[in-house]
Write an enzyme that holds these catalytic residues in place. Structure first.
Site, PDB file in Angstrom:
ATOM      1  N   LYS A 133      41.213  37.947  76.552  1.00 14.16           N
ATOM      2  CA  LYS A 133      40.826  39.159  77.276  1.00 14.16           C
ATOM      3  C   LYS A 133      41.439  39.180  78.671  1.00 14.16           C
ATOM      4  O   LYS A 133      41.903  40.219  79.145  1.00 14.16           O
ATOM      5  CB  LYS A 133      39.297  39.243  77.378  1.00 14.16           C
ATOM      6  CG  LYS A 133      38.820  40.428  78.229  1.00 14.16           C
ATOM      7  CD  LYS A 133      37.308  40.558  78.226  1.00 14.16           C
ATOM      8  CE  LYS A 133      36.878  41.741  79.087  1.00 14.16           C
ATOM      9  NZ  LYS A 133      35.435  42.015  79.009  1.00 14.16           N
ATOM     10  N   PHE A 147      46.467  41.935  21.079  1.00 17.13           N
ATOM     11  CA  PHE A 147      46.380  41.984  19.615  1.00 17.13           C
ATOM     12  C   PHE A 147      47.003  43.253  19.046  1.00 17.13           C
ATOM     13  O   PHE A 147      47.189  44.251  19.743  1.00 17.13           O
ATOM     14  CB  PHE A 147      44.934  41.830  19.139  1.00 17.13           C
ATOM     15  CG  PHE A 147      43.975  42.915  19.581  1.00 17.13           C
ATOM     16  CD1 PHE A 147      44.140  44.256  19.214  1.00 17.13           C
ATOM     17  CD2 PHE A 147      42.857  42.592  20.334  1.00 17.13           C
ATOM     18  CE1 PHE A 147      43.241  45.239  19.585  1.00 17.13           C
ATOM     19  CE2 PHE A 147      41.943  43.562  20.715  1.00 17.13           C
ATOM     20  CZ  PHE A 147      42.141  44.893  20.350  1.00 17.13           C
ATOM     21  N   HIS A 170      63.243  46.719  37.494  1.00 14.65           N
ATOM     22  CA  HIS A 170      62.030  47.530  37.628  1.00 14.65           C
ATOM     23  C   HIS A 170      60.789  46.775  37.165  1.00 14.65           C
ATOM     24  O   HIS A 170      59.996  47.266  36.352  1.00 14.65           O
ATOM     25  CB  HIS A 170      62.179  48.847  36.875  1.00 14.65           C
ATOM     26  CG  HIS A 170      63.261  49.724  37.419  1.00 14.65           C
ATOM     27  ND1 HIS A 170      63.350  50.056  38.758  1.00 14.65           N
ATOM     28  CD2 HIS A 170      64.318  50.323  36.813  1.00 14.65           C
ATOM     29  CE1 HIS A 170      64.406  50.828  38.951  1.00 14.65           C
ATOM     30  NE2 HIS A 170      65.011  51.005  37.791  1.00 14.65           N
ATOM     31  N   ASN A 200      52.195  47.963  27.073  1.00 14.85           N
ATOM     32  CA  ASN A 200      52.163  47.061  25.928  1.00 14.85           C
ATOM     33  C   ASN A 200      53.490  46.307  25.815  1.00 14.85           C
ATOM     34  O   ASN A 200      54.550  46.915  25.929  1.00 14.85           O
ATOM     35  CB  ASN A 200      51.916  47.853  24.647  1.00 14.85           C
ATOM     36  CG  ASN A 200      50.492  48.344  24.529  1.00 14.85           C
ATOM     37  OD1 ASN A 200      49.566  47.607  24.743  1.00 14.85           O
ATOM     38  ND2 ASN A 200      50.323  49.617  24.158  1.00 14.85           N
ATOM     39  N   ASP A 231      50.705  48.420  11.493  1.00 13.69           N
ATOM     40  CA  ASP A 231      52.010  49.077  11.568  1.00 13.69           C
ATOM     41  C   ASP A 231      52.999  48.309  12.436  1.00 13.69           C
ATOM     42  O   ASP A 231      54.198  48.262  12.150  1.00 13.69           O
ATOM     43  CB  ASP A 231      51.872  50.523  12.058  1.00 13.69           C
ATOM     44  CG  ASP A 231      51.055  50.664  13.335  1.00 13.69           C
ATOM     45  OD1 ASP A 231      50.605  49.642  13.888  1.00 13.69           O
ATOM     46  OD2 ASP A 231      50.855  51.820  13.778  1.00 13.69           O
ATOM     47  N   GLY A 275      72.436  45.793  38.484  1.00  5.12           N
ATOM     48  CA  GLY A 275      71.606  46.025  39.669  1.00  5.12           C
ATOM     49  C   GLY A 275      70.268  45.319  39.618  1.00  5.12           C
ATOM     50  O   GLY A 275      69.323  45.722  40.300  1.00  5.12           O
ATOM     51  N   ILE A 331      31.723  27.450  68.062  1.00  5.32           N
ATOM     52  CA  ILE A 331      31.118  28.445  68.947  1.00  5.32           C
ATOM     53  C   ILE A 331      31.833  28.476  70.296  1.00  5.32           C
ATOM     54  O   ILE A 331      32.344  29.510  70.730  1.00  5.32           O
ATOM     55  CB  ILE A 331      29.611  28.156  69.164  1.00  5.32           C
ATOM     56  CG1 ILE A 331      28.880  28.156  67.824  1.00  5.32           C
ATOM     57  CG2 ILE A 331      29.013  29.195  70.122  1.00  5.32           C
ATOM     58  CD1 ILE A 331      28.963  29.464  67.051  1.00  5.32           C
ATOM     59  N   ARG A 358      27.246  20.658  70.633  1.00  5.79           N
ATOM     60  CA  ARG A 358      27.170  22.111  70.494  1.00  5.79           C
ATOM     61  C   ARG A 358      27.310  22.804  71.851  1.00  5.79           C
ATOM     62  O   ARG A 358      27.759  23.945  71.921  1.00  5.79           O
ATOM     63  CB  ARG A 358      25.855  22.518  69.843  1.00  5.79           C
ATOM     64  CG  ARG A 358      25.783  22.205  68.351  1.00  5.79           C
ATOM     65  CD  ARG A 358      24.548  22.821  67.733  1.00  5.79           C
ATOM     66  NE  ARG A 358      24.547  22.665  66.273  1.00  5.79           N
ATOM     67  CZ  ARG A 358      23.828  23.422  65.457  1.00  5.79           C
ATOM     68  NH1 ARG A 358      23.077  24.387  65.946  1.00  5.79           N
ATOM     69  NH2 ARG A 358      23.870  23.231  64.152  1.00  5.79           N
ATOM     70  N   ARG A 364      44.782  36.838  26.114  1.00  6.93           N
ATOM     71  CA  ARG A 364      45.520  38.096  26.281  1.00  6.93           C
ATOM     72  C   ARG A 364      46.238  38.088  27.628  1.00  6.93           C
ATOM     73  O   ARG A 364      45.735  37.537  28.604  1.00  6.93           O
ATOM     74  CB  ARG A 364      44.551  39.276  26.214  1.00  6.93           C
ATOM     75  CG  ARG A 364      45.223  40.633  26.187  1.00  6.93           C
ATOM     76  CD  ARG A 364      44.187  41.751  26.173  1.00  6.93           C
ATOM     77  NE  ARG A 364      43.552  41.908  27.476  1.00  6.93           N
ATOM     78  CZ  ARG A 364      42.540  42.740  27.722  1.00  6.93           C
ATOM     79  NH1 ARG A 364      42.024  43.473  26.743  1.00  6.93           N
ATOM     80  NH2 ARG A 364      42.016  42.839  28.927  1.00  6.93           N
TER      81      ARG A 364
END
Length: 520
Positions: A138, A469, A281, A421, A474, A310, A127, A64, A516
């Site tokens: 420096k 989900f 995109h 979505n 519909d 593109g 250290i 150390r 999901r």
């Protein structure tokens, strides 16, 4: 210029250090070193002085304390242009140290080991190393600080050209790198320590998150011309990530090029078969798998020839001349692949403005995904959840056929990379219609069908994937109107029974994944 007369070398990663030290020695540089590095140099026949012998103070406390001594830091920090510094150094027998070569204990590698204990981590906090690095950085007006093995050869070349001296521009460049090095090192320690609970359990997200990136390039502008921008990469980019690209030709990459290229590359990596992904995109507008890259491209392009204009085109296989011939028949911004044949490179070279990137095909991922919000960032783990057909759960009276299961898996993998979505129609390993980024899932469904019709692609018998989900039946009704035979979706809606009943009414097979893939 600073003549290098004395160097201190103490490295944890010893890659290339023998050649570097040998070259310094040939310049007549006195070399100081410590522990394992000193032993390595001595065994190689390089003249070296142990720091303990130089300071007259033994290495102690299990290593150390070895370089934390006035003869070391005084030699590094002393200003050669101040008489008071020079006289004080002489008074105490402190010689100047002109080059410090240090890299630090491998803290990040240590904590990456699943068997790492808290004590292991603490013992691998350097250290003396950071103290020397910061001291030399420096005082870079008089000292060169070397923290990166890739700098060894250029430094020796410069010394050969300047009779053993290094210029101020080089020393300043090294100092910048050194301070960045210690900042990243301390950031890693902070991340680790602040991720620990009082009981010592490590959490995924630290209380104080420090991240470090290096700038690759400034850009002409950002998403729009009135915005400035730059591209930064991780200090250690994940394997197979776009940041590891090598640009073979073409104009400089723009902000949007990089964002869209990343979307294309991440998507194409998701497939085991030869695949082509065309992105516009940030959304895939055409994806296909096939026996070869040319067929995959033709199928992907057929999905939406208008949007492909593109676009960004990515392959997960080596691209040959025939494929490049076909691809260059359309206008594209970026072409990406793991590699290109020599013949393909010759052909694409005629399209000088096309940006061509080679990226290693490896399955790596970022540790975290970051999203900037006002005054902060959102942080999450990446969406890398992979499933197989064995993970599908059939919830309808009718079960999908083996061929439909294959297409459902393909459609599911595509949907993961479409903005929510997301609704994706597929068949025969080809996208037939993509509906992306709508506020209503049923609108995404209608748009996907419109896109398929516009491309002259028949949805009868196709399959459909939804990234989340169905909140109502519909969406299933619209899907059924277009002749779809099977659906894959996560499930989990309060109205799952209603949605499944709708599929049964239409004679459609449905499987759920329990996963999901929102993508905002």
């Amino acid at each position: 210029m600073v003549n290098i007369k004395r160097a201190l070398i103490s490295v944890s990663d010893k890659t290339g250090v023998l050649d570097f030290a040998r070259a310094l020695s040939e310049f007549g540089v006195d070399i100081l070193s410590t522990g394992g590095t000193a032993k390595l140099l001595a065994e190689a026949g390089i003249k070296v002085t142990e720091v303990a012998d130089y300071t007259g103070f033994p290495e102690m406390l299990d290593g150390r304390v070895k370089t934390l001594h006035p003869k070391i830091h005084g030699g590094i920090l002393g200003r050669r242009d101040l008489a008071s510094h020079v006289s004080k150094m002489a008074e105490h027998g402190i010689g100047g140290i002109d080059l410090v070569c240090v890299n630090l204990y491998p803290f990040e590698a240590t904590i990456a080991n699943p068997d790492c204990t808290f004590d292991d981590a603490i013992e691998n906090i350097d250290i003396g190393g950071p103290a020397m690095v910061r001291s030399a950085a420096k005082n870079h007006a008089f000292v060169a600080i070397v923290t990166d093995a890739t700098d060894y050869a250029p430094l020796i070349s410069e010394m050969k050209a300047n009779d053993g001296a290094l210029g101020i521009n080089t020393r300043r460049k090294l100092a910048k790198k050194a301070f960045s090095h210690t900042a990243a090192y301390d950031g890693a320690i902070s991340n680790y320590l602040t991720s620990l609970t009082e009981s010592g359990e490590q959490q995924t997200y630290p209380q104080r998150l420090n991240v470090s990136f290096e700038k690759v390039q400034d850009m002409r502008y950002g998403e729009n011309p009135h915005q400035s921008a730059a591209f930064y990469r991780d200090l250690d980019p994940a394997a197979g990530s776009l940041a590891n690209y090598r640009q073979l030709q073409g104009k400089e990459l723009s902000y949007n090029n990089i964002a869209d290229s990343d979307a294309a590359w991440e998507a194409v990596k998701a497939f085991d078969e030869p695949a082509c992904v065309i992105v516009k995109h940030a959304n895939p507008c055409g994806v296909a798998i096939a026996a070869d890259t040319l067929t995959a491209y033709k199928l992907a392009f057929a999905t939406d020839t208008t949007s492909a204009f593109g676009g960004i085109i990515a392959f997960n296989r080596v691209v040959d001349a025939a494929t490049v011939e076909a691809v260059t028949g359309q206008f594209l911004e970026v072409l990406i692949a793991p590699a290109f044949t020599d013949e393909a490179k010759v052909i694409i070279a005629a399209k000088k403005n096309v940006r061509v990137l080679e990226v290693p095909l490896e399955n790596g991922a970022n540790r975290f995904d970051l999203k900037r919000v006002g005054g902060g960032i959102l942080v999450q783990t990446p969406d890398v959840h992979r499933i197989s057909v064995e993970d599908f759960k059939v919830v309808t009276k009718k079960a999908p056929t083996a061929e439909q299961l294959k297409d459902l898996l393909f459609a599911w993998r595509v949907a993961q990379f479409v903005k929510s979505n997301a609704i994706v129609f597929c068949g025969g390993g080809q996208t037939l219609g993509v509906g992306a980024g709508q506020m209503s899932r049923v609108d995404s469904t209608k748009i996907a069908a419109i896109k398929a019709k516009g491309a002259g692609l028949d949805l009868k018998g196709s399959v459909c994937a939804s990234d989340a989900f169905f909140p109502f039946r519909d969406g299933v009704d619209v899907i059924a109107e277009n002749g779809v035979s099977a659906i894959v979706q996560p499930g989990g809606s309060m109205r799952d029974e209603e949605v499944i009943a709708a599929a049964d009414e239409h004679g459609i097979a449905m499987v759920v994944t329990g996963v999901r893939h929102f993508r905002h």
